[in-house]
Design a protein around this motif. Structure first.
Motif, PDB file in Angstrom:
ATOM      1  N   LYS A 126      -4.069   6.029  -4.693  1.00 19.16           N
ATOM      2  CA  LYS A 126      -4.589   6.056  -3.318  1.00 19.16           C
ATOM      3  C   LYS A 126      -5.784   6.992  -3.215  1.00 19.16           C
ATOM      4  O   LYS A 126      -6.796   6.670  -2.576  1.00 19.16           O
ATOM      5  CB  LYS A 126      -3.498   6.506  -2.351  1.00 19.16           C
ATOM      6  CG  LYS A 126      -2.368   5.513  -2.158  1.00 19.16           C
ATOM      7  CD  LYS A 126      -1.358   6.074  -1.167  1.00 19.16           C
ATOM      8  CE  LYS A 126      -0.165   5.159  -0.997  1.00 19.16           C
ATOM      9  NZ  LYS A 126       0.858   5.733  -0.090  1.00 19.16           N
ATOM     10  N   GLU A 127      -5.678   8.153  -3.834  1.00 15.03           N
ATOM     11  CA  GLU A 127      -6.780   9.119  -3.789  1.00 15.03           C
ATOM     12  C   GLU A 127      -8.027   8.548  -4.449  1.00 15.03           C
ATOM     13  O   GLU A 127      -9.152   8.749  -3.968  1.00 15.03           O
ATOM     14  CB  GLU A 127      -6.355  10.419  -4.480  1.00 15.03           C
ATOM     15  CG  GLU A 127      -5.290  11.204  -3.713  1.00 15.03           C
ATOM     16  CD  GLU A 127      -4.771  12.379  -4.509  1.00 15.03           C
ATOM     17  OE1 GLU A 127      -5.296  12.637  -5.625  1.00 15.03           O
ATOM     18  OE2 GLU A 127      -3.827  13.050  -4.043  1.00 15.03           O
ATOM     19  N   LYS A 156     -11.461  -0.613  -4.628  1.00 12.24           N
ATOM     20  CA  LYS A 156     -12.394   0.134  -3.775  1.00 12.24           C
ATOM     21  C   LYS A 156     -13.770  -0.521  -3.678  1.00 12.24           C
ATOM     22  O   LYS A 156     -14.652  -0.044  -2.963  1.00 12.24           O
ATOM     23  CB  LYS A 156     -12.536   1.567  -4.264  1.00 12.24           C
ATOM     24  CG  LYS A 156     -13.271   1.733  -5.585  1.00 12.24           C
ATOM     25  CD  LYS A 156     -13.241   3.185  -6.061  1.00 12.24           C
ATOM     26  CE  LYS A 156     -13.874   4.128  -5.087  1.00 12.24           C
ATOM     27  NZ  LYS A 156     -13.841   5.523  -5.529  1.00 12.24           N
ATOM     28  N   CYS A 179      -8.141   0.612  -9.569  1.00 10.76           N
ATOM     29  CA  CYS A 179      -8.763   1.389  -8.494  1.00 10.76           C
ATOM     30  C   CYS A 179     -10.200   0.948  -8.277  1.00 10.76           C
ATOM     31  O   CYS A 179     -10.643   0.756  -7.138  1.00 10.76           O
ATOM     32  CB  CYS A 179      -8.709   2.877  -8.825  1.00 10.76           C
ATOM     33  SG  CYS A 179      -9.774   3.902  -7.771  1.00 10.76           S
ATOM     34  N   VAL A 182      -8.843   5.352  -4.726  1.00  3.82           N
ATOM     35  CA  VAL A 182      -9.387   4.294  -3.881  1.00  3.82           C
ATOM     36  C   VAL A 182     -10.108   4.866  -2.670  1.00  3.82           C
ATOM     37  O   VAL A 182     -11.161   4.357  -2.250  1.00  3.82           O
ATOM     38  CB  VAL A 182      -8.260   3.330  -3.435  1.00  3.82           C
ATOM     39  CG1 VAL A 182      -8.775   2.340  -2.391  1.00  3.82           C
ATOM     40  CG2 VAL A 182      -7.682   2.589  -4.630  1.00  3.82           C
ATOM     41  N   GLU A 183      -9.565   5.919  -2.093  1.00  2.00           N
ATOM     42  CA  GLU A 183     -10.108   6.476  -0.848  1.00  2.00           C
ATOM     43  C   GLU A 183     -11.207   7.508  -1.076  1.00  2.00           C
ATOM     44  O   GLU A 183     -11.798   8.000  -0.116  1.00  2.00           O
ATOM     45  CB  GLU A 183      -8.975   7.084  -0.027  1.00  2.00           C
ATOM     46  CG  GLU A 183      -7.970   6.020   0.452  1.00  2.00           C
ATOM     47  CD  GLU A 183      -6.790   6.620   1.195  1.00  2.00           C
ATOM     48  OE1 GLU A 183      -6.478   7.807   0.924  1.00  2.00           O
ATOM     49  OE2 GLU A 183      -6.185   5.914   2.021  1.00  2.00           O
ATOM     50  N   LYS A 184     -11.518   7.827  -2.314  1.00  2.00           N
ATOM     51  CA  LYS A 184     -12.596   8.771  -2.601  1.00  2.00           C
ATOM     52  C   LYS A 184     -13.931   8.175  -2.156  1.00  2.00           C
ATOM     53  O   LYS A 184     -14.251   7.033  -2.490  1.00  2.00           O
ATOM     54  CB  LYS A 184     -12.628   9.081  -4.101  1.00  2.00           C
ATOM     55  CG  LYS A 184     -13.662  10.127  -4.480  1.00  2.00           C
ATOM     56  CD  LYS A 184     -13.600  10.422  -5.978  1.00  2.00           C
ATOM     57  CE  LYS A 184     -14.631  11.467  -6.379  1.00  2.00           C
ATOM     58  NZ  LYS A 184     -14.581  11.760  -7.839  1.00  2.00           N
ATOM     59  N   PRO A 185     -14.719   8.900  -1.395  1.00  2.00           N
ATOM     60  CA  PRO A 185     -16.000   8.368  -0.894  1.00  2.00           C
ATOM     61  C   PRO A 185     -16.931   7.938  -2.028  1.00  2.00           C
ATOM     62  O   PRO A 185     -17.005   8.576  -3.073  1.00  2.00           O
ATOM     63  CB  PRO A 185     -16.591   9.558  -0.110  1.00  2.00           C
ATOM     64  CG  PRO A 185     -15.413  10.399   0.254  1.00  2.00           C
ATOM     65  CD  PRO A 185     -14.458  10.269  -0.890  1.00  2.00           C
ATOM     66  N   TRP A 224       0.815  -1.222   0.000  1.00  2.00           N
ATOM     67  CA  TRP A 224       0.000   0.000   0.000  1.00  2.00           C
ATOM     68  C   TRP A 224       0.848   1.271   0.000  1.00  2.00           C
ATOM     69  O   TRP A 224       0.555   2.201  -0.768  1.00  2.00           O
ATOM     70  CB  TRP A 224      -0.960  -0.023   1.188  1.00  2.00           C
ATOM     71  CG  TRP A 224      -1.854   1.180   1.252  1.00  2.00           C
ATOM     72  CD1 TRP A 224      -1.667   2.312   1.980  1.00  2.00           C
ATOM     73  CD2 TRP A 224      -3.073   1.392   0.526  1.00  2.00           C
ATOM     74  NE1 TRP A 224      -2.683   3.209   1.767  1.00  2.00           N
ATOM     75  CE2 TRP A 224      -3.567   2.667   0.877  1.00  2.00           C
ATOM     76  CE3 TRP A 224      -3.804   0.606  -0.376  1.00  2.00           C
ATOM     77  CZ2 TRP A 224      -4.735   3.185   0.358  1.00  2.00           C
ATOM     78  CZ3 TRP A 224      -4.975   1.130  -0.894  1.00  2.00           C
ATOM     79  CH2 TRP A 224      -5.435   2.404  -0.528  1.00  2.00           C
ATOM     80  N   SER A 261      -7.642  -4.449  -0.786  1.00  2.00           N
ATOM     81  CA  SER A 261      -8.820  -3.634  -0.508  1.00  2.00           C
ATOM     82  C   SER A 261      -9.014  -3.367   0.982  1.00  2.00           C
ATOM     83  O   SER A 261      -8.883  -4.270   1.807  1.00  2.00           O
ATOM     84  CB  SER A 261     -10.070  -4.319  -1.068  1.00  2.00           C
ATOM     85  OG  SER A 261     -11.225  -3.561  -0.762  1.00  2.00           O
ATOM     86  N   LYS A 262      -9.343  -2.117   1.297  1.00  2.00           N
ATOM     87  CA  LYS A 262      -9.717  -1.734   2.658  1.00  2.00           C
ATOM     88  C   LYS A 262     -11.218  -1.827   2.871  1.00  2.00           C
ATOM     89  O   LYS A 262     -11.691  -1.847   4.011  1.00  2.00           O
ATOM     90  CB  LYS A 262      -9.284  -0.290   2.936  1.00  2.00           C
ATOM     91  CG  LYS A 262      -7.789  -0.051   2.983  1.00  2.00           C
ATOM     92  CD  LYS A 262      -7.500   1.404   3.291  1.00  2.00           C
ATOM     93  CE  LYS A 262      -6.006   1.676   3.408  1.00  2.00           C
ATOM     94  NZ  LYS A 262      -5.742   3.107   3.725  1.00  2.00           N
ATOM     95  N   ASN A 263     -11.966  -1.875   1.764  1.00  2.00           N
ATOM     96  CA  ASN A 263     -13.418  -1.745   1.846  1.00  2.00           C
ATOM     97  C   ASN A 263     -14.179  -3.036   1.622  1.00  2.00           C
ATOM     98  O   ASN A 263     -15.379  -3.102   1.895  1.00  2.00           O
ATOM     99  CB  ASN A 263     -13.897  -0.719   0.804  1.00  2.00           C
ATOM    100  CG  ASN A 263     -13.212   0.621   0.957  1.00  2.00           C
ATOM    101  OD1 ASN A 263     -13.112   1.150   2.060  1.00  2.00           O
ATOM    102  ND2 ASN A 263     -12.719   1.166  -0.148  1.00  2.00           N
TER     103      ASN A 263
END
Length: 437
Positions: free
Chosen positions: A237-238, A350, A346, A240-243, A229, A369-371
């Motif tokens: 990263k941005e 995500k 991505c 993937v982490e975008k809501p 990561w 994946s974090k989600n």
């Protein structure tokens, strides 16, 4: 022809020295045959140092052989991973830093040394993104399990630069203390194959088929967050982490295209139509048929589906998904994404609910994946980082069907046959397993 006139390799050996020479011929023939049969595979890491690869050769016959009374044949230990350019077959050395040769089935092997233990992982020169991430993770798992001090990721090519920053790839591992240098039995084979001849404290490999056995998916997941990561490009990263408020109710489907559909591995655009009478790629029979996606959508109530596939759009389920609402009457919105590799990766990373294909790309995305909450799978990809032992925040749904690569009657093994199978396979023959296998 008299026995004396027969060549050495077909005469009955009559003395200890002659028996020794016969053994040498047999060992050399087996060794070089294995090398030429397997040594030039696509998974070979290319090393610049001439000492990185060697073959274990039998020692010269000497006086000891003339006096020995043993008739036992020498055991040639060739591991299935001996073809890696960085590997060597078992060898003997008088170096003060040599290890005890790892024996298959033993509990562990200890490397008695005070020098730094280094693991070099070669990735990026062969294969595509999913394979390369898999190589890094297999190498990291090996390094952790043998309690190495440092990992050097030799990853400068292929598709990795599209999603990763490849600058400082030397990683220090936590202090292993008294366990340092202990090789567990599940890593014995990989240690044999990756051990460097003249650098006995260094292991180097592409770590594709050369890896520790039985590593759980949860461990790969942990390693991915700790070491992979941080290497991702900031824009990845941005992304993937975008809501994404709609992700919870969306099903993301990965359809593997390109090389499975009569294209070159790295071709983005098809150069010629699919030859429908040609033999289909055998891995296609390990992928989910389109009707498996229909079963998932109906049973788990998805109304939004994102299909991520390659730009060629040759996968048989692309046209099937386009007709899904009209054909079935299901109130489902289907969106296709065929963007850049970074954008597609991505979208997979995500996702909350993902159907993985028989492909290391979606398997690698799942591990990173974090989600992710749900993984749907028919068969895990070859050399995958996913398996039934996953991390606690994700659940896995695996599907069974009697159709296999070896038995897929009445569908024939052509592209016409496999496309018909994908699009028309009887959904009633598909069952969700009660346990993962």
């Amino acid at each position: 022809m008299t026995e004396a006139a027969l060549p050495l390799f077909i005469r009955e050996p009559t003395g200890p020295l002659q028996r020794c020479r016969v053994k040498q011929v047999i060992i050399l023939a087996a060794t070089f045959t294995a090398g030429f049969a397997c040594g030039f595979s696509a998974a070979n890491p290319k090393l610049s140092t001439p000492t990185a690869s060697s073959l274990w050769l039998p020692r010269p016959c000497g006086p000891d052989d003339a006096t020995t009374t043993s008739t036992e044949s020498p055991k040639l230990e060739i591991t299935p991973h001996a073809w890696h350019a960085s590997s060597s077959l078992p060898h003997s050395t008088t170096s003060t830093h040599s290890t005890t040769r790892a024996k298959m089935g033993s509990t562990s092997t200890t490397l008695p040394s005070s020098e730094t233990i280094i693991v070099k992982v070669f990735a990026g020169g062969n294969g595509r993104l999913g394979n390369n991430i898999g190589q890094l993770l297999h190498g990291l798992a090996f390094a952790r399990r043998i309690h190495a001090d440092k990992v050097q990721l030799v990853a400068s090519g292929g598709q990795l630069p599209q999603v990763m920053e490849l600058k400082d790839l030397s990683l220090d591992l936590p202090d292993a203390g008294t366990l340092r240098g202990v090789i567990p039995k599940e890593c014995n084979e990989a240690a044999q194959a990756a051990r460097m001849n003249k650098e006995p404290n260094t292991y180097a490999s592409g770590f594709w088929t050369t890896r520790c056995s039985g590593v759980p998916g949860s461990e790969y997941h942990d390693l991915a967050f700790q070491y992979i990561w941080p290497l991702l490009k900031s824009e990845v990263k941005e992304c993937v982490e975008k809501p994404d408020d709609a992700a919870e109710k969306r099903l993301t489907v990965h359809l593997r295209g390109q090389d499975l559909w009569n294209m070159g591995e790295f071709d983005q655009v098809a150069k010629k139509p699919i030859n429908m009478s040609a033999g289909a790629h055998h891995w296609l029979w390990n992928n989910p048929p389109c009707t498996m996606y229909e079963k998932i959508i109906q049973e788990d109530g998805y109304s939004d589906v994102l299909v991520v596939t390659s730009q060629d759009r040759r996968h048989a389920c692309v046209s099937w998904f386009e007709e899904l609402p009209r054909r079935t009457g299901l109130k489902v919105n289907v969106t296709f994404q065929t963007s850049s590799l970074a954008e597609d990766f991505c979208a997979l990373v995500k996702s909350r609910n993902m159907v993985v294909s028989f492909s290391t790309l979606s398997n690698a995305a799942a591990v990173l994946s974090k989600n992710l909450k749900r993984i749907y799978v028919r068969n895990f990809a070859q050399n995958s980082m996913l398996n039934c032992q996953l991390w606690p925040t994700v659940s896995i749904m695996q599907y069974y069907m009697p159709s296999t690569e070896q038995h897929h009657e009445p569908y024939n093994n052509t592209y016409a046959g496999v496309i018909e199978w994908f699009q028309t396979y009887n959904v009633s023959l598909i069952a969700r397993r009660t346990s993962c296998k």
